[in-house]
Design a protein around this motif. Sequence first.
Motif, PDB file in Angstrom:
ATOM      1  N   SER A  70       0.780  -1.193   0.068  1.00  0.00           N
ATOM      2  CA  SER A  70      -0.050   0.037   0.066  1.00  0.00           C
ATOM      3  C   SER A  70       0.914   1.218  -0.037  1.00  0.00           C
ATOM      4  CB  SER A  70      -0.795  -0.122   1.273  1.00  0.00           C
ATOM      5  OG  SER A  70      -1.685  -1.080   1.057  1.00  0.00           O
ATOM      6  N   LEU A  71       0.805   2.068  -0.908  1.00  0.00           N
ATOM      7  CA  LEU A  71       1.243   3.362  -0.953  1.00  0.00           C
ATOM      8  C   LEU A  71       1.017   4.466  -0.326  1.00  0.00           C
ATOM      9  CD1 LEU A  71       2.395   3.617  -4.831  1.00  0.00           C
ATOM     10  CD2 LEU A  71       3.899   2.713  -2.761  1.00  0.00           C
ATOM     11  N   PRO A  72       1.492   5.018   0.738  1.00  0.00           N
ATOM     12  CA  PRO A  72       1.334   6.166   1.276  1.00  0.00           C
ATOM     13  C   PRO A  72       1.008   7.456   0.219  1.00  0.00           C
ATOM     14  CG  PRO A  72       3.513   5.746   2.065  1.00  0.00           C
ATOM     15  CD  PRO A  72       3.014   4.619   1.029  1.00  0.00           C
ATOM     16  N   ILE A  73       0.213   8.430   0.651  1.00  0.00           N
ATOM     17  CA  ILE A  73       0.135   9.657  -0.248  1.00  0.00           C
ATOM     18  C   ILE A  73       1.319  10.238  -0.708  1.00  0.00           C
ATOM     19  CG2 ILE A  73      -0.589  11.274   1.863  1.00  0.00           C
ATOM     20  CD1 ILE A  73      -2.710  12.476  -0.260  1.00  0.00           C
ATOM     21  N   TRP A  74       2.380  10.399   0.180  1.00  0.00           N
ATOM     22  CA  TRP A  74       3.601  10.801  -0.004  1.00  0.00           C
ATOM     23  C   TRP A  74       4.225  10.571  -1.299  1.00  0.00           C
ATOM     24  CZ3 TRP A  74       5.334   8.103   4.639  1.00  0.00           C
ATOM     25  CH2 TRP A  74       4.898   8.478   5.664  1.00  0.00           C
ATOM     26  N   ILE A  75       4.262   9.177  -1.562  1.00  0.00           N
ATOM     27  CA  ILE A  75       4.780   8.469  -2.711  1.00  0.00           C
ATOM     28  C   ILE A  75       3.776   8.924  -4.087  1.00  0.00           C
ATOM     29  CG2 ILE A  75       5.848   6.362  -3.500  1.00  0.00           C
ATOM     30  CD1 ILE A  75       7.145   7.591  -1.140  1.00  0.00           C
ATOM     31  N   THR A  76       2.526   8.416  -3.884  1.00  0.00           N
ATOM     32  CA  THR A  76       1.771   8.640  -5.004  1.00  0.00           C
ATOM     33  C   THR A  76       1.895  10.194  -5.278  1.00  0.00           C
ATOM     34  OG1 THR A  76       0.212   7.138  -4.163  1.00  0.00           O
ATOM     35  CG2 THR A  76      -0.737   8.811  -5.581  1.00  0.00           C
ATOM     36  N   ALA A  77       1.886  11.315  -4.614  1.00  0.00           N
ATOM     37  CA  ALA A  77       2.052  12.671  -5.098  1.00  0.00           C
ATOM     38  C   ALA A  77       3.385  12.659  -5.385  1.00  0.00           C
ATOM     39  CB  ALA A  77       2.016  13.502  -3.966  1.00  0.00           C
ATOM     40  N   GLN A  78       4.449  12.114  -5.216  1.00  0.00           N
ATOM     41  CA  GLN A  78       5.505  12.383  -5.881  1.00  0.00           C
ATOM     42  C   GLN A  78       5.881  11.964  -6.999  1.00  0.00           C
ATOM     43  OE1 GLN A  78       8.372  12.596  -1.630  1.00  0.00           O
ATOM     44  NE2 GLN A  78       8.617  11.055  -3.118  1.00  0.00           N
ATOM     45  N   ARG A  79       5.314  10.476  -7.269  1.00  0.00           N
ATOM     46  CA  ARG A  79       5.278   9.855  -8.544  1.00  0.00           C
ATOM     47  C   ARG A  79       4.521  10.585  -9.586  1.00  0.00           C
ATOM     48  NH1 ARG A  79       4.975   3.336  -7.337  1.00  0.00           N
ATOM     49  NH2 ARG A  79       6.952   3.323  -6.557  1.00  0.00           N
ATOM     50  N   GLN A  80       3.583  11.527  -9.299  1.00  0.00           N
ATOM     51  CA  GLN A  80       2.641  12.323 -10.121  1.00  0.00           C
ATOM     52  C   GLN A  80       3.051  13.831 -10.333  1.00  0.00           C
ATOM     53  OE1 GLN A  80      -1.685  11.587  -9.975  1.00  0.00           O
ATOM     54  NE2 GLN A  80      -1.170   9.474  -8.760  1.00  0.00           N
ATOM     55  N   GLY A  81       4.452  14.263 -10.003  1.00  0.00           N
ATOM     56  CA  GLY A  81       5.082  15.419 -10.174  1.00  0.00           C
ATOM     57  C   GLY A  81       4.837  16.200  -8.859  1.00  0.00           C
ATOM     58  N   LEU A  82       4.286  15.915  -7.943  1.00  0.00           N
ATOM     59  CA  LEU A  82       4.433  16.689  -6.532  1.00  0.00           C
ATOM     60  C   LEU A  82       5.546  16.642  -5.838  1.00  0.00           C
ATOM     61  CD1 LEU A  82       0.372  17.041  -5.909  1.00  0.00           C
ATOM     62  CD2 LEU A  82       2.153  18.320  -7.581  1.00  0.00           C
ATOM     63  N   LYS A  83       5.632  17.499  -4.558  1.00  0.00           N
ATOM     64  CA  LYS A  83       6.617  17.467  -3.793  1.00  0.00           C
ATOM     65  C   LYS A  83       6.121  17.318  -2.332  1.00  0.00           C
ATOM     66  CE  LYS A  83       9.858  20.652  -6.111  1.00  0.00           C
ATOM     67  NZ  LYS A  83      10.727  21.719  -6.044  1.00  0.00           N
ATOM     68  N   ALA A  84       6.549  16.106  -1.617  1.00  0.00           N
ATOM     69  CA  ALA A  84       5.939  15.912  -0.195  1.00  0.00           C
ATOM     70  C   ALA A  84       7.080  15.743   0.817  1.00  0.00           C
ATOM     71  CB  ALA A  84       5.271  14.436  -0.318  1.00  0.00           C
ATOM     72  N   GLY A  85       6.502  16.067   2.077  1.00  0.00           N
ATOM     73  CA  GLY A  85       7.355  15.852   3.236  1.00  0.00           C
ATOM     74  C   GLY A  85       6.737  15.398   4.504  1.00  0.00           C
ATOM     75  N   SER A  86       7.338  14.913   5.421  1.00  0.00           N
ATOM     76  CA  SER A  86       6.708  14.529   6.736  1.00  0.00           C
ATOM     77  C   SER A  86       7.660  14.737   7.718  1.00  0.00           C
ATOM     78  CB  SER A  86       6.497  13.002   6.430  1.00  0.00           C
ATOM     79  OG  SER A  86       5.892  12.350   7.560  1.00  0.00           O
ATOM     80  N   LEU A  87       6.932  15.119   8.733  1.00  0.00           N
ATOM     81  CA  LEU A  87       7.694  15.325  10.244  1.00  0.00           C
ATOM     82  C   LEU A  87       6.965  14.480  11.169  1.00  0.00           C
ATOM     83  CD1 LEU A  87       9.178  18.380  11.250  1.00  0.00           C
ATOM     84  CD2 LEU A  87       7.913  17.204  13.163  1.00  0.00           C
ATOM     85  N   HIS A  88       7.860  13.579  11.573  1.00  0.00           N
ATOM     86  CA  HIS A  88       7.494  12.754  12.706  1.00  0.00           C
ATOM     87  C   HIS A  88       6.303  12.007  12.604  1.00  0.00           C
ATOM     88  CE1 HIS A  88       9.701  15.708  15.731  1.00  0.00           C
ATOM     89  NE2 HIS A  88      10.533  15.098  14.593  1.00  0.00           N
ATOM     90  N   PHE A  89       5.761  11.844  11.488  1.00  0.00           N
ATOM     91  CA  PHE A  89       4.464  11.051  11.075  1.00  0.00           C
ATOM     92  C   PHE A  89       4.919   9.502  11.237  1.00  0.00           C
ATOM     93  CE2 PHE A  89       0.501  10.021   9.126  1.00  0.00           C
ATOM     94  CZ  PHE A  89      -0.458  10.848   9.505  1.00  0.00           C
ATOM     95  N   PRO A  90       4.078   8.815  11.721  1.00  0.00           N
ATOM     96  CA  PRO A  90       4.405   7.249  11.756  1.00  0.00           C
ATOM     97  C   PRO A  90       4.535   6.767  10.241  1.00  0.00           C
ATOM     98  CG  PRO A  90       2.695   7.582  13.274  1.00  0.00           C
ATOM     99  CD  PRO A  90       2.986   8.827  12.612  1.00  0.00           C
ATOM    100  N   GLY A  91       5.588   5.975  10.012  1.00  0.00           N
ATOM    101  CA  GLY A  91       5.854   5.527   8.611  1.00  0.00           C
ATOM    102  C   GLY A  91       6.931   6.484   7.872  1.00  0.00           C
TER     103      GLY A  91
END
Length: 393
Positions: A70-91
């Motif tokens: 199961s792909l988290p939204i970070w990876i899906t967004a990045q694969r479709q040209g967006l930029k994602a980040g995460s701070l301390h979030f599980p995973g």
Amino acid sequence: MDAMARDGVKARYVTPPYLTITSPSHFTLLTGRYIENHGVIHNMWFNSSTGQKKPYYQTQFVNEWWDTGSLPIWITAQRQGLKAGSLHFPGTSSRYRGDVVMVRDVEPPLYDYKNETLWRANADKVMGWFKDLELDFVSMYFGEPDSTGHRYGPDSPERRAMVRQVDRAVGYIRASAGRHNLTDLNIIITSDHGMSSVYRNGAVQEITLYKIPGFSFRDLSFHLLDFGPSGMLLPRPGRLEKVYNALKGAHPHLHVYRKEEMPARMHFARHERILPIVLWADPGYVINGYFSVQVHKGEHGFDNAEMDMKPFFRAVGPAFHRGLEVAPFETVNVYALMCHILGIRPEANDGHLDATRHMLASSPTTPTPGEIIVHQQQCLYPHCRGKRRQENA
């Protein structure tokens, strides 16, 4: 939080997935999958063959525990040209099919989750990511008021003081967005679960499996017990029915199910990591193994139908109506909402945009063939932001 409700959308409450604990529930938010489908079934990594277990923090770094397909939204967004980040979030620390979230900050060991100064610094850091790195989406995690609720109980003065601190943090996040001129930012704030008081001081008959007639730990090859009101058991070959029959009905506040007979509404049966016997207790009770070792005055992990387990939900920003209160919905639907605001195609998921469509300032429409959609909506979970982009419909 009241200001967010006036300026945006408030749900009366939302329903998290079962099991109502941190990592599984957060991964549902990131993937839109029920726990039995995304496979992060517990806060703890475990190996039922060797008996090994790892606590919450160490489990964050076990890649195969998270990279389940199961792909988290970070990876899906990045694969479709967006930029994602995460701070301390599980995973956050894991790699998914070879990809990692582009900008990430994993909390250090023994991190002080209640330090308000650090919260403000982290909020400013995330707003800097949006402003300077042009990120489109960031997930951000605060570990309170969970820890305080465990230690002192959900109705304690200490817990109430921590809720006020969390409320100040919500205000600070919005103020920081303003200072960074992020006027197009959408902010979603919710939680993974609620909290319920634990009965103590001999007021109730505690649930201790060792004391139940006919039950023996010698009939088990592995168990997950003493972690609140939920548990799982792996009987030795040929002993499942013996274990099940000994426990079923043994305590008026203990629920015992073969995994395949779990209530369908709980969506906690189909994954191979779920052990053959699943246990959970009624609110106020915890499940002990050999003897009582749990000292928390507050707990979660109960049935997600219980009102004590229902979190809050707020959303504010240009994508959302103002001053709107909506009916309860399941948090499995937040993923589809975030994907829509970001303008990305969601992965296969168990939620639906119809559950949240009415909170959007402009309802989704189906484009005609060949139409160009220009996305300039942002989303933040708690922060989600989007970047102007075009795609063929």
